[in-house]
Design a protein around this motif. Structure first.
Motif, PDB file in Angstrom:
ATOM      1  N   TYR A   1       0.827  -1.212   0.000  1.00  0.00           N
ATOM      2  CA  TYR A   1       0.000   0.000   0.000  1.00  0.00           C
ATOM      3  C   TYR A   1       0.857   1.256   0.000  1.00  0.00           C
ATOM      4  CZ  TYR A   1      -4.125   2.836   0.536  1.00  0.00           C
ATOM      5  OH  TYR A   1      -5.133   3.737   0.292  1.00  0.00           O
ATOM      6  N   ALA A   2       0.396   2.241  -0.752  1.00  0.00           N
ATOM      7  CA  ALA A   2       1.026   3.572  -0.734  1.00  0.00           C
ATOM      8  C   ALA A   2      -0.005   4.585  -0.243  1.00  0.00           C
ATOM      9  CB  ALA A   2       1.507   3.957  -2.128  1.00  0.00           C
ATOM     10  N   VAL A   3       0.303   5.248   0.849  1.00  0.00           N
ATOM     11  CA  VAL A   3      -0.530   6.368   1.294  1.00  0.00           C
ATOM     12  C   VAL A   3      -0.394   7.446   0.220  1.00  0.00           C
ATOM     13  CG1 VAL A   3      -0.871   8.087   3.108  1.00  0.00           C
ATOM     14  CG2 VAL A   3      -0.185   5.739   3.714  1.00  0.00           C
ATOM     15  N   THR A   4      -1.548   7.963  -0.282  1.00  0.00           N
ATOM     16  CA  THR A   4      -1.534   8.708  -1.545  1.00  0.00           C
ATOM     17  C   THR A   4      -2.278  10.052  -1.485  1.00  0.00           C
ATOM     18  OG1 THR A   4      -1.460   6.543  -2.670  1.00  0.00           O
ATOM     19  CG2 THR A   4      -1.995   8.435  -4.041  1.00  0.00           C
ATOM     20  N   PRO A   5      -1.750  11.013  -0.724  1.00  0.00           N
ATOM     21  CA  PRO A   5      -2.329  12.358  -0.858  1.00  0.00           C
ATOM     22  C   PRO A   5      -2.049  12.851  -2.277  1.00  0.00           C
ATOM     23  CG  PRO A   5      -0.359  12.386   0.552  1.00  0.00           C
ATOM     24  CD  PRO A   5      -0.600  10.966   0.190  1.00  0.00           C
ATOM     25  N   ARG A   6      -3.070  13.231  -3.039  1.00  0.00           N
ATOM     26  CA  ARG A   6      -2.842  13.517  -4.472  1.00  0.00           C
ATOM     27  C   ARG A   6      -1.768  14.563  -4.664  1.00  0.00           C
ATOM     28  NH1 ARG A   6      -6.910  12.714  -8.607  1.00  0.00           N
ATOM     29  NH2 ARG A   6      -5.625  12.714 -10.438  1.00  0.00           N
TER      30      ARG A   6
ATOM     31  N   PRO B   1       4.553   1.654   9.225  1.00  0.00           N
ATOM     32  CA  PRO B   1       5.883   2.157   8.843  1.00  0.00           C
ATOM     33  C   PRO B   1       6.444   1.543   7.566  1.00  0.00           C
ATOM     34  CG  PRO B   1       5.890   1.198  11.077  1.00  0.00           C
ATOM     35  CD  PRO B   1       4.517   1.022  10.541  1.00  0.00           C
ATOM     36  N   ASP B   2       5.968   0.357   7.166  1.00  0.00           N
ATOM     37  CA  ASP B   2       6.500  -0.214   5.921  1.00  0.00           C
ATOM     38  C   ASP B   2       5.647   0.142   4.698  1.00  0.00           C
ATOM     39  OD1 ASP B   2       4.410  -1.813   6.708  1.00  0.00           O
ATOM     40  OD2 ASP B   2       5.342  -3.681   6.034  1.00  0.00           O
ATOM     41  N   ALA B   3       4.656   1.011   4.879  1.00  0.00           N
ATOM     42  CA  ALA B   3       3.877   1.459   3.714  1.00  0.00           C
ATOM     43  C   ALA B   3       4.677   2.508   2.941  1.00  0.00           C
ATOM     44  CB  ALA B   3       2.550   2.056   4.166  1.00  0.00           C
TER      45      ALA B   3
END
Ligand SMILES: [Zn+2]
Length: 429
Positions: free
Chosen positions: A197-202, A223-225
Protein backbone atom coordinates in the motif's frame (compact mmCIF):
# COMPACT_ATOMS: atom_id res chain seq x y z
CA UNK A 1 3.13 -25.33 -13.50
CA UNK A 2 5.79 -22.65 -13.61
CA UNK A 3 8.82 -24.88 -13.09
CA UNK A 4 10.89 -24.57 -16.24
CA UNK A 5 14.13 -23.44 -17.80
CA UNK A 6 14.18 -20.35 -20.00
CA UNK A 7 16.99 -20.20 -22.52
CA UNK A 8 18.07 -17.01 -24.30
CA UNK A 9 20.47 -14.09 -24.17
CA UNK A 10 20.21 -13.18 -20.51
CA UNK A 11 20.92 -9.63 -19.28
CA UNK A 12 20.68 -8.35 -15.70
CA UNK A 13 22.20 -5.40 -13.86
CA UNK A 14 24.31 -5.51 -10.70
CA UNK A 15 24.77 -1.78 -10.22
CA UNK A 16 24.21 1.68 -11.70
CA UNK A 17 26.35 1.85 -14.89
CA UNK A 18 28.77 4.75 -14.72
CA UNK A 19 29.38 4.79 -18.49
CA UNK A 20 28.84 2.76 -21.65
CA UNK A 21 32.14 1.02 -20.92
CA UNK A 22 31.07 -0.06 -17.42
CA UNK A 23 30.88 -3.80 -18.08
CA UNK A 24 31.06 -4.60 -14.35
CA UNK A 25 27.61 -3.11 -13.86
CA UNK A 26 25.78 -5.94 -15.59
CA UNK A 27 25.87 -9.65 -16.30
CA UNK A 28 25.29 -10.93 -19.83
CA UNK A 29 25.13 -14.54 -20.98
CA UNK A 30 25.00 -14.94 -24.77
CA UNK A 31 23.58 -18.45 -24.39
CA UNK A 32 22.09 -18.13 -20.96
CA UNK A 33 19.63 -20.11 -18.89
CA UNK A 34 17.28 -19.26 -16.04
CA UNK A 35 15.87 -22.09 -13.92
CA UNK A 36 12.48 -21.21 -12.44
CA UNK A 37 11.01 -23.18 -9.51
CA UNK A 38 7.80 -22.28 -7.69
CA UNK A 39 7.61 -18.86 -9.33
CA UNK A 40 11.13 -17.93 -8.22
CA UNK A 41 14.46 -17.85 -9.99
CA UNK A 42 16.49 -20.78 -8.68
CA UNK A 43 19.60 -20.46 -10.83
CA UNK A 44 20.95 -18.48 -13.78
CA UNK A 45 24.11 -18.68 -15.85
CA UNK A 46 25.49 -20.23 -19.03
CA UNK A 47 23.14 -22.81 -20.54
CA UNK A 48 26.10 -25.19 -20.92
CA UNK A 49 26.61 -25.02 -17.14
CA UNK A 50 22.97 -25.70 -16.21
CA UNK A 51 23.15 -28.06 -13.21
CA UNK A 52 21.88 -31.60 -13.72
CA UNK A 53 19.16 -31.18 -11.12
CA UNK A 54 17.17 -29.15 -13.68
CA UNK A 55 17.42 -31.77 -16.43
CA UNK A 56 13.82 -32.89 -16.01
CA UNK A 57 12.42 -29.39 -16.45
CA UNK A 58 10.90 -28.29 -19.76
CA UNK A 59 13.04 -25.77 -21.65
CA UNK A 60 11.57 -22.79 -23.49
CA UNK A 61 14.13 -21.61 -25.99
CA UNK A 62 13.88 -17.87 -26.60
CA UNK A 63 17.17 -17.54 -28.50
CA UNK A 64 18.20 -15.20 -30.08
CA UNK A 65 15.94 -12.95 -28.03
CA UNK A 66 17.08 -11.08 -24.91
CA UNK A 67 15.70 -12.06 -21.49
CA UNK A 68 15.61 -9.26 -18.90
CA UNK A 69 13.88 -8.66 -15.58
CA UNK A 70 10.30 -7.40 -15.91
CA UNK A 71 10.14 -3.63 -16.33
CA UNK A 72 9.04 -1.41 -13.45
CA UNK A 73 6.94 1.75 -13.65
CA UNK A 74 7.12 3.91 -10.52
CA UNK A 75 4.23 6.35 -11.13
CA UNK A 76 0.94 5.87 -12.98
CA UNK A 77 -2.79 6.59 -12.65
CA UNK A 78 -4.79 3.56 -13.79
CA UNK A 79 -8.04 5.53 -13.68
CA UNK A 80 -6.73 7.87 -16.38
CA UNK A 81 -6.71 5.26 -19.15
CA UNK A 82 -9.78 7.01 -20.56
CA UNK A 83 -8.10 10.43 -20.87
CA UNK A 84 -4.61 9.57 -22.08
CA UNK A 85 -3.81 11.84 -25.04
CA UNK A 86 -6.38 14.54 -24.24
CA UNK A 87 -5.55 17.76 -26.05
CA UNK A 88 -4.46 21.20 -25.07
CA UNK A 89 -4.00 21.73 -21.35
CA UNK A 90 -1.34 22.17 -18.71
CA UNK A 91 -1.47 20.58 -15.28
CA UNK A 92 -4.29 22.28 -13.36
CA UNK A 93 -6.61 22.68 -16.38
CA UNK A 94 -5.82 19.15 -17.44
CA UNK A 95 -6.91 17.82 -14.06
CA UNK A 96 -10.12 19.84 -14.14
CA UNK A 97 -11.13 19.37 -17.77
CA UNK A 98 -10.25 15.70 -18.21
CA UNK A 99 -8.95 13.83 -15.19
CA UNK A 100 -11.46 14.67 -12.52
CA UNK A 101 -14.35 14.08 -14.93
CA UNK A 102 -12.99 10.63 -15.76
CA UNK A 103 -12.23 9.73 -12.15
CA UNK A 104 -15.81 10.34 -10.99
CA UNK A 105 -16.79 7.20 -12.96
CA UNK A 106 -14.83 5.00 -10.54
CA UNK A 107 -17.54 5.12 -7.92
CA UNK A 108 -18.84 2.05 -9.79
CA UNK A 109 -17.38 -1.39 -8.99
CA UNK A 110 -17.91 -2.75 -12.50
CA UNK A 111 -16.17 0.19 -14.16
CA UNK A 112 -13.25 0.05 -11.69
CA UNK A 113 -12.84 -3.69 -12.28
CA UNK A 114 -13.02 -3.34 -16.04
CA UNK A 115 -10.39 -0.59 -16.17
CA UNK A 116 -8.12 -2.33 -13.63
CA UNK A 117 -8.23 -5.43 -15.80
CA UNK A 118 -7.54 -3.43 -18.97
CA UNK A 119 -4.69 -1.65 -17.23
CA UNK A 120 -2.97 -4.89 -16.25
CA UNK A 121 -3.48 -6.27 -19.76
CA UNK A 122 -1.73 -3.19 -21.12
CA UNK A 123 1.15 -3.56 -18.63
CA UNK A 124 1.68 -7.20 -19.59
CA UNK A 125 1.70 -6.28 -23.31
CA UNK A 126 4.41 -3.76 -22.51
CA UNK A 127 6.47 -6.04 -20.30
CA UNK A 128 5.74 -4.03 -17.16
CA UNK A 129 5.43 -6.38 -14.20
CA UNK A 130 5.38 -3.88 -11.33
CA UNK A 131 3.77 -0.47 -11.20
CA UNK A 132 3.21 2.16 -8.52
CA UNK A 133 -0.30 3.39 -9.01
CA UNK A 134 -2.66 6.14 -7.92
CA UNK A 135 -6.28 5.06 -7.65
CA UNK A 136 -9.16 7.49 -7.40
CA UNK A 137 -10.58 8.79 -4.13
CA UNK A 138 -13.10 5.91 -4.11
CA UNK A 139 -12.20 3.01 -1.83
CA UNK A 140 -13.94 0.53 -4.14
CA UNK A 141 -11.66 1.53 -7.05
CA UNK A 142 -8.73 0.24 -5.04
CA UNK A 143 -10.50 -2.91 -3.93
CA UNK A 144 -11.10 -3.69 -7.60
CA UNK A 145 -7.50 -2.86 -8.50
CA UNK A 146 -5.91 -4.95 -5.75
CA UNK A 147 -8.22 -7.93 -6.29
CA UNK A 148 -7.31 -8.06 -9.97
CA UNK A 149 -3.58 -7.63 -9.27
CA UNK A 150 -3.66 -10.34 -6.62
CA UNK A 151 -5.37 -12.76 -8.95
CA UNK A 152 -2.55 -12.21 -11.47
CA UNK A 153 0.16 -12.53 -8.77
CA UNK A 154 1.50 -9.12 -9.73
CA UNK A 155 3.77 -7.11 -7.45
CA UNK A 156 1.88 -3.81 -7.26
CA UNK A 157 2.08 -0.77 -5.03
CA UNK A 158 -1.00 1.44 -4.96
CA UNK A 159 -3.27 3.62 -2.89
CA UNK A 160 -6.53 5.49 -2.84
CA UNK A 161 -5.99 9.18 -3.55
CA UNK A 162 -6.69 11.52 -0.67
CA UNK A 163 -8.38 14.72 -1.80
CA UNK A 164 -10.74 16.67 0.41
CA UNK A 165 -10.64 20.06 -1.31
CA UNK A 166 -10.23 21.79 -4.68
CA UNK A 167 -11.92 18.94 -6.52
CA UNK A 168 -15.50 18.18 -7.68
CA UNK A 169 -18.00 17.20 -4.94
CA UNK A 170 -18.25 13.57 -5.97
CA UNK A 171 -14.47 13.10 -5.89
CA UNK A 172 -13.85 14.70 -2.53
CA UNK A 173 -13.42 12.59 0.57
CA UNK A 174 -13.06 14.12 4.04
CA UNK A 175 -9.97 14.03 6.20
CA UNK A 176 -11.61 11.36 8.35
CA UNK A 177 -13.19 9.25 5.59
CA UNK A 178 -9.91 9.37 3.66
CA UNK A 179 -8.11 8.08 6.73
CA UNK A 180 -10.73 5.39 7.44
CA UNK A 181 -10.84 4.13 3.86
CA UNK A 182 -7.04 4.05 3.57
CA UNK A 183 -6.82 2.21 6.87
CA UNK A 184 -9.35 -0.39 5.72
CA UNK A 185 -7.48 -0.87 2.42
CA UNK A 186 -4.17 -1.25 4.25
CA UNK A 187 -5.66 -3.89 6.52
CA UNK A 188 -7.18 -5.77 3.61
CA UNK A 189 -4.40 -5.56 1.01
CA UNK A 190 -1.04 -4.37 2.38
CA UNK A 191 1.24 -7.42 2.47
CA UNK A 192 -1.34 -9.73 0.89
CA UNK A 193 0.40 -11.76 -1.81
CA UNK A 194 2.69 -9.33 -3.63
CA UNK A 195 0.65 -6.21 -2.91
CA UNK A 196 1.80 -3.15 -1.01
CA UNK A 197 0.00 0.00 0.00
CA UNK A 198 1.03 3.57 -0.73
CA UNK A 199 -0.53 6.37 1.29
CA UNK A 200 -1.53 8.71 -1.55
CA UNK A 201 -2.33 12.36 -0.86
CA UNK A 202 -2.84 13.52 -4.47
CA UNK A 203 -0.93 16.75 -3.95
CA UNK A 204 -0.89 19.59 -1.45
CA UNK A 205 -3.49 21.61 -3.37
CA UNK A 206 -6.14 18.92 -3.02
CA UNK A 207 -5.51 18.13 0.66
CA UNK A 208 -6.48 20.15 3.75
CA UNK A 209 -4.04 20.39 6.64
CA UNK A 210 -6.27 18.00 8.59
CA UNK A 211 -6.03 15.48 5.76
CA UNK A 212 -2.25 15.78 5.49
CA UNK A 213 -2.00 15.33 9.25
CA UNK A 214 -4.00 12.09 9.08
CA UNK A 215 -1.93 10.89 6.11
CA UNK A 216 1.12 11.34 8.36
CA UNK A 217 -0.69 9.30 11.03
CA UNK A 218 -1.30 6.49 8.52
CA UNK A 219 2.42 6.42 7.72
CA UNK A 220 3.35 6.27 11.40
CA UNK A 221 0.86 3.47 11.97
CA UNK A 222 2.13 1.50 8.95
CA UNK A 223 5.88 2.16 8.84
CA UNK A 224 6.50 -0.21 5.92
CA UNK A 225 3.88 1.46 3.71
CA UNK A 226 4.90 3.76 0.88
CA UNK A 227 4.07 7.42 0.41
CA UNK A 228 3.40 8.81 -3.06
CA UNK A 229 2.42 12.28 -4.09
CA UNK A 230 3.19 15.01 -6.64
CA UNK A 231 5.77 17.73 -6.13
CA UNK A 232 6.85 20.80 -8.07
CA UNK A 233 5.54 19.87 -11.49
CA UNK A 234 4.25 23.21 -12.74
CA UNK A 235 4.79 26.88 -11.85
CA UNK A 236 1.11 27.68 -11.24
CA UNK A 237 0.85 24.59 -9.04
CA UNK A 238 3.84 25.81 -7.01
CA UNK A 239 2.36 29.31 -6.61
CA UNK A 240 -1.06 27.91 -5.63
CA UNK A 241 0.57 25.66 -3.03
CA UNK A 242 2.52 28.59 -1.60
CA UNK A 243 -0.70 30.59 -1.25
CA UNK A 244 -2.49 27.68 0.48
CA UNK A 245 0.39 27.02 2.89
CA UNK A 246 1.87 30.45 3.71
CA UNK A 247 3.84 29.11 6.67
CA UNK A 248 5.78 26.57 4.58
CA UNK A 249 9.33 27.42 3.50
CA UNK A 250 8.68 25.88 0.09
CA UNK A 251 6.55 23.18 -1.57
CA UNK A 252 8.47 20.22 -0.13
CA UNK A 253 8.27 21.76 3.33
CA UNK A 254 4.50 21.23 3.26
CA UNK A 255 5.14 17.49 3.03
CA UNK A 256 8.12 17.58 5.37
CA UNK A 257 5.95 19.12 8.05
CA UNK A 258 3.68 16.07 8.05
CA UNK A 259 6.49 13.51 8.10
CA UNK A 260 6.20 12.43 4.47
CA UNK A 261 9.92 12.30 3.59
CA UNK A 262 11.80 9.03 3.70
CA UNK A 263 13.24 6.20 1.69
CA UNK A 264 9.86 4.75 0.77
CA UNK A 265 8.54 8.15 -0.33
CA UNK A 266 8.03 8.79 -4.04
CA UNK A 267 7.62 12.37 -5.23
CA UNK A 268 6.35 12.63 -8.79
CA UNK A 269 8.02 15.20 -11.10
CA UNK A 270 10.35 17.37 -8.92
CA UNK A 271 11.05 19.63 -11.90
CA UNK A 272 11.39 23.04 -10.26
CA UNK A 273 12.95 22.22 -6.88
CA UNK A 274 14.94 24.83 -4.96
CA UNK A 275 18.38 24.08 -3.59
CA UNK A 276 16.92 23.58 -0.13
CA UNK A 277 14.34 21.14 -1.44
CA UNK A 278 16.99 19.17 -3.31
CA UNK A 279 19.13 18.95 -0.18
CA UNK A 280 16.12 17.75 1.83
CA UNK A 281 15.31 15.13 -0.83
CA UNK A 282 18.86 13.84 -0.65
CA UNK A 283 19.17 13.86 3.13
CA UNK A 284 15.88 12.02 3.60
CA UNK A 285 16.67 9.48 0.83
CA UNK A 286 13.33 10.32 -0.76
CA UNK A 287 12.87 9.40 -4.41
CA UNK A 288 12.40 11.95 -7.22
CA UNK A 289 10.27 10.33 -9.93
CA UNK A 290 11.18 11.29 -13.50
CA UNK A 291 8.13 11.16 -15.81
CA UNK A 292 9.43 12.37 -19.19
CA UNK A 293 6.44 11.77 -21.49
CA UNK A 294 4.14 13.48 -19.01
CA UNK A 295 6.47 16.44 -18.43
CA UNK A 296 6.75 17.01 -22.18
CA UNK A 297 3.05 16.43 -22.86
CA UNK A 298 1.86 18.92 -20.21
CA UNK A 299 4.69 21.33 -20.98
CA UNK A 300 5.76 21.15 -17.32
CA UNK A 301 9.51 21.41 -17.81
CA UNK A 302 12.71 19.40 -18.04
CA UNK A 303 13.68 17.13 -15.14
CA UNK A 304 17.32 17.73 -14.13
CA UNK A 305 18.37 14.09 -14.20
CA UNK A 306 22.14 14.63 -14.33
CA UNK A 307 22.18 17.41 -11.75
CA UNK A 308 20.05 15.56 -9.22
CA UNK A 309 21.91 12.33 -9.84
CA UNK A 310 25.25 14.05 -9.20
CA UNK A 311 23.90 15.48 -5.95
CA UNK A 312 23.05 11.96 -4.79
CA UNK A 313 19.27 12.25 -4.97
CA UNK A 314 17.57 8.90 -5.56
CA UNK A 315 15.77 8.90 -8.91
CA UNK A 316 13.29 6.53 -10.53
CA UNK A 317 11.74 6.48 -14.00
CA UNK A 318 7.99 6.39 -14.65
CA UNK A 319 5.27 6.73 -17.26
CA UNK A 320 2.77 8.89 -15.32
CA UNK A 321 -0.02 7.47 -17.48
CA UNK A 322 -2.42 9.20 -18.29
CA UNK A 323 -0.66 12.59 -18.45
CA UNK A 324 2.19 10.41 -19.64
CA UNK A 325 1.45 9.32 -23.16
CA UNK A 326 2.79 5.76 -23.29
CA UNK A 327 2.40 2.55 -21.29
CA UNK A 328 5.75 1.46 -22.71
CA UNK A 329 8.79 1.90 -20.48
CA UNK A 330 10.92 1.60 -23.64
CA UNK A 331 9.20 4.69 -25.03
CA UNK A 332 9.46 6.35 -21.63
CA UNK A 333 13.23 5.74 -21.62
CA UNK A 334 13.47 7.08 -25.14
CA UNK A 335 11.77 10.32 -24.08
CA UNK A 336 13.98 10.46 -20.96
CA UNK A 337 16.96 10.40 -23.30
CA UNK A 338 15.56 13.39 -25.22
CA UNK A 339 14.84 15.38 -22.05
CA UNK A 340 18.43 14.73 -20.92
CA UNK A 341 19.70 15.80 -24.35
CA UNK A 342 17.95 19.15 -23.89
CA UNK A 343 19.79 19.41 -20.57
CA UNK A 344 23.08 18.52 -22.28
CA UNK A 345 23.43 15.06 -20.77
CA UNK A 346 23.66 11.84 -22.76
CA UNK A 347 21.64 9.22 -20.88
CA UNK A 348 23.26 6.02 -22.10
CA UNK A 349 21.25 2.87 -22.85
CA UNK A 350 22.87 0.85 -20.08
CA UNK A 351 21.69 3.48 -17.64
CA UNK A 352 18.19 3.47 -19.17
CA UNK A 353 17.79 -0.28 -18.90
CA UNK A 354 19.25 -0.21 -15.40
CA UNK A 355 16.64 2.42 -14.45
CA UNK A 356 13.73 0.40 -15.88
CA UNK A 357 14.82 -2.69 -13.93
CA UNK A 358 17.21 -2.72 -10.96
CA UNK A 359 17.27 1.08 -10.58
CA UNK A 360 13.52 1.31 -10.14
CA UNK A 361 13.53 -1.79 -7.91
CA UNK A 362 16.10 -0.09 -5.67
CA UNK A 363 14.04 3.09 -5.63
CA UNK A 364 11.19 0.96 -4.28
CA UNK A 365 13.48 -0.93 -1.85
CA UNK A 366 12.35 -4.12 -3.61
CA UNK A 367 15.58 -5.24 -5.27
CA UNK A 368 15.56 -8.39 -3.13
CA UNK A 369 12.52 -9.51 -5.17
CA UNK A 370 12.25 -7.69 -8.51
CA UNK A 371 14.28 -5.86 -11.13
CA UNK A 372 17.02 -8.46 -11.24
CA UNK A 373 17.75 -12.05 -12.28
CA UNK A 374 19.23 -13.54 -9.13
CA UNK A 375 18.47 -16.77 -7.28
CA UNK A 376 15.69 -16.22 -4.77
CA UNK A 377 14.00 -13.35 -6.59
CA UNK A 378 10.60 -13.61 -8.29
CA UNK A 379 10.55 -14.87 -11.87
CA UNK A 380 9.14 -11.64 -13.30
CA UNK A 381 10.86 -11.68 -16.68
CA UNK A 382 10.47 -10.34 -20.18
CA UNK A 383 11.72 -11.43 -23.57
CA UNK A 384 12.72 -8.64 -25.94
CA UNK A 385 12.71 -8.92 -29.72
CA UNK A 386 15.08 -6.41 -31.28
CA UNK A 387 13.79 -7.10 -34.81
CA UNK A 388 10.08 -6.91 -33.95
CA UNK A 389 9.30 -4.51 -36.80
CA UNK A 390 10.77 -4.09 -40.25
CA UNK A 391 12.14 -0.68 -39.22
CA UNK A 392 13.93 -2.30 -36.27
CA UNK A 393 15.14 -5.12 -38.48
CA UNK A 394 16.72 -2.71 -40.95
CA UNK A 395 18.35 -0.69 -38.17
CA UNK A 396 19.59 -3.84 -36.40
CA UNK A 397 21.61 -4.78 -39.51
CA UNK A 398 23.97 -1.96 -38.54
CA UNK A 399 24.00 -2.77 -34.82
CA UNK A 400 27.49 -3.57 -33.63
CA UNK A 401 27.14 -4.08 -29.89
CA UNK A 402 24.76 -5.00 -27.07
CA UNK A 403 24.50 -1.35 -26.06
CA UNK A 404 23.62 -0.35 -29.62
CA UNK A 405 20.91 -3.02 -29.62
CA UNK A 406 19.52 -1.73 -26.31
CA UNK A 407 19.42 1.81 -27.69
CA UNK A 408 17.56 0.59 -30.78
CA UNK A 409 15.08 -1.23 -28.54
CA UNK A 410 14.34 1.88 -26.50
CA UNK A 411 14.26 4.25 -29.47
CA UNK A 412 12.25 2.16 -31.95
CA UNK A 413 10.68 -0.45 -29.67
CA UNK A 414 7.28 -0.53 -28.01
CA UNK A 415 4.87 -3.30 -26.99
CA UNK A 416 5.67 -5.10 -30.25
CA UNK A 417 9.23 -5.61 -29.03
CA UNK A 418 8.02 -7.55 -25.99
CA UNK A 419 7.70 -11.16 -27.13
CA UNK A 420 6.92 -12.64 -23.73
CA UNK A 421 6.08 -11.48 -20.22
CA UNK A 422 6.38 -13.82 -17.23
CA UNK A 423 4.92 -12.98 -13.83
CA UNK A 424 6.08 -15.22 -10.97
CA UNK A 425 7.05 -17.75 -13.64
CA UNK A 426 3.65 -17.74 -15.38
CA UNK A 427 3.69 -16.65 -18.99
CA UNK A 428 1.02 -14.03 -19.70
CA UNK A 429 2.12 -12.95 -23.16
ZN1 LIG B 1 0.83 11.69 -11.58
Amino acid sequence: MTDQVLRGRVLTFFDHPTSLADTDSFGYWEDGAIAVLGGKIDWRGHFSELPERYNALPVTDHRPRLILPGLIDTHAHFAQMGVIGSYGAQLLDWLEQYTFVQETRFDCDDHSGLIASSYFDELILNGVTTSVVYGTSHKNSMDAFFAEADQRQLCMIAGKTLMDRNAPDDLRDTAQSGYDDSKALIERWHGKGRLKYAVTPRFAISCSEAQLELAGTLLKETPDAYLQTHLSENQIEIETTAALFPAARDYLDVYEHYGFLGEKSLFGHCIHLTERERAAMKDSRSVAVFCPTSNLFLGSGLFDYAGMSDEGIRISLASDVGAGTSYSMLTTASEAYKVCQLNHYGLNPLESFYLMTLGNARALSLDHDIGTIEAGTSADLIVLNSIATSAMNIRMEAADSLTDELFILQTLGDDRAISATYVAGNRFK
